[in-house]
Motif scaffolding. Structure first.
Motif, mmCIF file in Angstrom:
data_model
loop_
_atom_site.group_PDB
_atom_site.id
_atom_site.type_symbol
_atom_site.label_atom_id
_atom_site.label_comp_id
_atom_site.label_asym_id
_atom_site.label_seq_id
_atom_site.Cartn_x
_atom_site.Cartn_y
_atom_site.Cartn_z
ATOM 1 N N UNK A 199 -13.961 -17.512 47.414
ATOM 2 C CA UNK A 199 -13.003 -18.560 47.763
ATOM 3 C C UNK A 199 -13.309 -19.865 47.036
ATOM 4 N N UNK A 200 -12.242 -20.573 46.700
ATOM 5 C CA UNK A 200 -12.358 -21.877 46.053
ATOM 6 C C UNK A 200 -11.343 -22.813 46.704
ATOM 7 N N UNK A 201 -11.432 -24.081 46.348
ATOM 8 C CA UNK A 201 -10.404 -25.009 46.781
ATOM 9 C C UNK A 201 -10.822 -25.904 47.922
ATOM 10 N N UNK A 202 -9.885 -26.742 48.320
ATOM 11 C CA UNK A 202 -10.127 -27.720 49.371
ATOM 12 C C UNK A 202 -10.365 -27.022 50.710
ATOM 13 N N UNK A 203 -11.324 -27.515 51.450
ATOM 14 C CA UNK A 203 -11.645 -27.017 52.796
ATOM 15 C C UNK A 203 -12.239 -25.614 52.805
ATOM 16 N N UNK A 204 -12.797 -25.169 51.675
ATOM 17 C CA UNK A 204 -13.389 -23.838 51.655
ATOM 18 C C UNK A 204 -14.580 -23.760 52.612
ATOM 19 N N UNK A 205 -15.314 -24.861 52.779
ATOM 20 C CA UNK A 205 -16.450 -24.861 53.699
ATOM 21 C C UNK A 205 -15.981 -24.716 55.141
ATOM 22 N N UNK A 206 -14.838 -25.297 55.450
ATOM 23 C CA UNK A 206 -14.256 -25.145 56.787
ATOM 24 C C UNK A 206 -13.979 -23.677 57.084
ATOM 25 N N UNK A 207 -13.407 -22.982 56.118
ATOM 26 C CA UNK A 207 -13.097 -21.563 56.310
ATOM 27 C C UNK A 207 -14.382 -20.760 56.459
ATOM 28 N N UNK A 208 -15.366 -21.057 55.633
ATOM 29 C CA UNK A 208 -16.640 -20.331 55.700
ATOM 30 C C UNK A 208 -17.318 -20.534 57.053
ATOM 31 N N UNK A 209 -17.366 -21.769 57.515
ATOM 32 C CA UNK A 209 -18.091 -22.082 58.747
ATOM 33 C C UNK A 209 -17.397 -21.542 59.995
ATOM 34 N N UNK A 210 -16.081 -21.442 59.959
ATOM 35 C CA UNK A 210 -15.335 -21.106 61.170
ATOM 36 C C UNK A 210 -14.781 -19.689 61.205
ATOM 37 N N UNK A 211 -14.904 -18.949 60.114
ATOM 38 C CA UNK A 211 -14.421 -17.572 60.100
ATOM 39 C C UNK A 211 -15.380 -16.658 60.849
ATOM 40 N N UNK A 212 -14.828 -15.653 61.499
ATOM 41 C CA UNK A 212 -15.632 -14.698 62.266
ATOM 42 C C UNK A 212 -16.096 -13.537 61.400
ATOM 43 N N UNK A 213 -15.516 -13.414 60.211
ATOM 44 C CA UNK A 213 -15.897 -12.366 59.263
ATOM 45 C C UNK A 213 -16.179 -13.005 57.909
ATOM 46 N N UNK A 214 -17.148 -12.449 57.198
ATOM 47 C CA UNK A 214 -17.400 -12.811 55.808
ATOM 48 C C UNK A 214 -17.202 -11.575 54.951
ATOM 49 N N UNK A 215 -16.467 -11.712 53.847
ATOM 50 C CA UNK A 215 -16.363 -10.660 52.843
ATOM 51 C C UNK A 215 -17.193 -11.109 51.650
ATOM 52 N N UNK A 216 -18.309 -10.430 51.418
ATOM 53 C CA UNK A 216 -19.281 -10.931 50.453
ATOM 54 C C UNK A 216 -20.065 -9.770 49.856
ATOM 55 N N UNK A 217 -21.011 -10.085 49.001
ATOM 56 C CA UNK A 217 -21.862 -9.051 48.420
ATOM 57 C C UNK A 217 -22.852 -8.541 49.462
ATOM 58 N N UNK A 218 -23.378 -7.352 49.226
ATOM 59 C CA UNK A 218 -24.375 -6.791 50.132
ATOM 60 C C UNK A 218 -25.625 -7.663 50.163
ATOM 61 N N UNK A 219 -25.980 -8.214 49.018
ATOM 62 C CA UNK A 219 -27.158 -9.071 48.951
ATOM 63 C C UNK A 219 -26.960 -10.340 49.788
ATOM 64 N N UNK A 220 -25.776 -10.935 49.699
ATOM 65 C CA UNK A 220 -25.490 -12.154 50.462
ATOM 66 C C UNK A 220 -25.427 -11.844 51.953
ATOM 67 N N UNK A 221 -24.824 -10.716 52.288
ATOM 68 C CA UNK A 221 -24.766 -10.303 53.690
ATOM 69 C C UNK A 221 -26.163 -10.105 54.262
ATOM 70 N N UNK A 222 -27.028 -9.451 53.490
ATOM 71 C CA UNK A 222 -28.397 -9.204 53.944
ATOM 72 C C UNK A 222 -29.154 -10.506 54.140
#
Length: 283
Positions: A199-222
């Motif tokens: 994700x990019x753009x304005x308020x991306x940190x808001x989405x990251x902090x408040x989302x109940x799911x993350x779609x990411x790499x296995x390494x980042x998830x771990x």
């Protein structure tokens, strides 16, 4: 199973409409993915499920799949399968990937074009009896129930790509952001929302902090798995999804026994023996 939902591993398929959904569910797949398009919503009164423009990737009418692209019928398929098993199954998590913006253009109360239309279709088809909604999660103090307590339920999560070839536009992020803002205010709070690592753009940190799911790499998830457990957040990763070009994200040697952690490990090869043995699945 008494383990909390966000600490559990579920078999997950990629582009689930490209093969019989019933066969996937019968095989223990509990994470599915539908790509939806809104370009004919005014004519059809519904979203369409497909990835490629010529619909060549949709297994229409195959082994119990719907014979058309309408989201309503692809949702009803999940309900029918659940009923046939007396709802004695672990929760089904459906990742809906937005290929178009679903922000209501004028945001009028009586407008049924985007967000409200999606919610209406989901509620009309599945209803609160089958769904575990974001509003239910909110009422439970933003704490996940156990897999047993979610037995027979369907959980819907909104995802998208960040523009480029795989998306019609970059409206998916703005749609997820708007949906999340509404849900946190107890409006239009049917679906959950995922933050995407790209994700990019304005308020991306808001989405990251408040989302109940993350779609990411296995390494980042771990790396973030323990803190995500505390934050009641679940992760989905692309797990050896496509065997060519840049879409090889991870491989089966990076698995649970090696210390890697994620909840939904999405792959085209959910039926393979390597995948079967890679994580302790719940069905």
């Amino acid at each position: 199973m008494d383990r909390p939902y966000n600490e559990t591993c579920f078999k997950t398929s990629h582009n689930s409409y490209s093969i019989s959904v019933r066969k996937q569910l019968d095989a223990g797949v509990r994470g599915l993915e539908y790509d939806i398009h809104a370009n004919q919503i005014l004519e059809l009164g519904d979203f369409e499920v497909y990835h490629l423009p010529d619909y060549a990737d949709v297994a229409l009418g195959i082994d119990g799949n719907p014979k058309d692209l309408l989201l309503t019928n692809w949702l009803n398929l999940l309900k029918e399968w659940s009923d046939e098993r007396n709802r004695e199954h672990a929760p089904i998590t459906l990742f809906i990937e937005l290929k178009d913006s679903i922000i209501d253009e004028n945001y009028e109360l009586d407008e049924l074009y985007g967000i409200r239309m999606l919610n209406k279709i989901i509620l009309d088809t599945l209803g609160p009896d089958y769904l575990y909604q974001y509003s239910d999660f909110h009422k439970n103090g933003f704490q996940w129930l156990s897999v047993n307590d979610l037995k027979g339920k369907i959980i819907i999560v909104l995802t998208s790509y960040w523009g480029g070839y795989w998306a019609s536009n970059e409206g998916g992020f703005e749609s997820r952001k708007k949906y999340l803002q509404d849900a946190l205010e107890s409006k239009n709070d049917v679906c959950f929302v995922a933050w995407i690592e790209d994700d990019k753009g304005e308020n991306v940190q808001f989405v990251k902090d408040n989302s109940t799911f993350w779609k990411c790499s296995l390494e980042y998830s771990t790396e973030h798995f323990e803190e995500n457990n505390i934050a009641q957040r679940a992760t989905r990763v692309d797990y050896n999804k496509i065997g060519h070009e840049k879409h090889i994200k991870t491989n089966y040697k990076q698995n649970f026994a090696s210390g890697y952690r994620a909840n939904f490990l999405s792959t085209d090869y959910w039926y393979s023996k390597k995948y079967e043995k890679s994580f302790p699945w719940v069905d």
